[in-house]
Design a protein around this motif. Sequence first.
Motif, PDB file in Angstrom:
ATOM      1  N   ALA A  22     -24.941  47.617  51.525  1.00  0.00           N
ATOM      2  CA  ALA A  22     -25.791  48.444  52.021  1.00  0.00           C
ATOM      3  C   ALA A  22     -24.737  49.422  53.343  1.00  0.00           C
ATOM      4  N   ALA A  23     -24.921  50.551  53.000  1.00  0.00           N
ATOM      5  CA  ALA A  23     -24.044  51.548  54.007  1.00  0.00           C
ATOM      6  C   ALA A  23     -24.909  52.091  54.971  1.00  0.00           C
ATOM      7  N   SER A  27     -23.892  58.648  54.278  1.00  0.00           N
ATOM      8  CA  SER A  27     -24.655  58.687  52.977  1.00  0.00           C
ATOM      9  C   SER A  27     -23.880  58.476  51.839  1.00  0.00           C
ATOM     10  N   LEU A  28     -24.570  58.022  50.674  1.00  0.00           N
ATOM     11  CA  LEU A  28     -23.825  57.476  49.626  1.00  0.00           C
ATOM     12  C   LEU A  28     -23.137  58.983  48.555  1.00  0.00           C
ATOM     13  N   THR A  68     -21.929  45.379  36.240  1.00  0.00           N
ATOM     14  CA  THR A  68     -22.298  46.632  36.376  1.00  0.00           C
ATOM     15  C   THR A  68     -22.762  47.047  37.424  1.00  0.00           C
ATOM     16  N   SER A  69     -22.178  48.309  37.946  1.00  0.00           N
ATOM     17  CA  SER A  69     -22.305  48.968  39.363  1.00  0.00           C
ATOM     18  C   SER A  69     -23.495  49.926  39.363  1.00  0.00           C
ATOM     19  N   SER A  70     -24.199  49.851  40.246  1.00  0.00           N
ATOM     20  CA  SER A  70     -25.410  50.814  40.063  1.00  0.00           C
ATOM     21  C   SER A  70     -25.667  51.137  41.651  1.00  0.00           C
ATOM     22  N   SER A  71     -26.434  52.394  41.908  1.00  0.00           N
ATOM     23  CA  SER A  71     -26.721  52.731  43.277  1.00  0.00           C
ATOM     24  C   SER A  71     -27.929  53.052  43.479  1.00  0.00           C
ATOM     25  N   LYS A  75     -31.927  53.763  49.158  1.00  0.00           N
ATOM     26  CA  LYS A  75     -31.644  52.637  50.349  1.00  0.00           C
ATOM     27  C   LYS A  75     -30.522  52.740  50.667  1.00  0.00           C
ATOM     28  N   ASN A  76     -29.634  53.574  50.126  1.00  0.00           N
ATOM     29  CA  ASN A  76     -28.278  53.927  50.670  1.00  0.00           C
ATOM     30  C   ASN A  76     -27.392  52.491  50.188  1.00  0.00           C
TER      31      ASN A  76
END
Length: 129
Positions: A22-23, A27-28, A68-71, A75-76
Amino acid sequence: VQLQASGGGLVQAGGSLRLSCAASGVSLGDNAIGWFRQRPGREREALACISSADNKIYYSDSVKGRFTSSSDSSKNTVYLQMNSLNSEDTAVYYCAAILNLRAGIPANVWWRFRAYDYWGQGTQVTVSS
């Protein structure tokens, strides 16, 4: 800027875990979030990187096909889904960010931990055999 990694724990071999990063304070968008791990006695290892600016995701050979990476921009938060875990995956897992990448992250940069500006505190993953 703060990164909060969570989701680690104890899992049996063959099992799965999902890590979250969580950032806050950033912002992502236009940033890249990388996942790294450090096993006892070993150097920090790059696992994956998700680049929001150009929608690219990179994986290391050691985890390709299993992780697997996702965003989720709402929810940032960036995730690392880890499947088929084995004892070699036991490590402290970190997320890290490179900011202001409007053109995305180059393929020859994402795995270099010194390229990252901010790091989360790490979350322990232990895989029991």
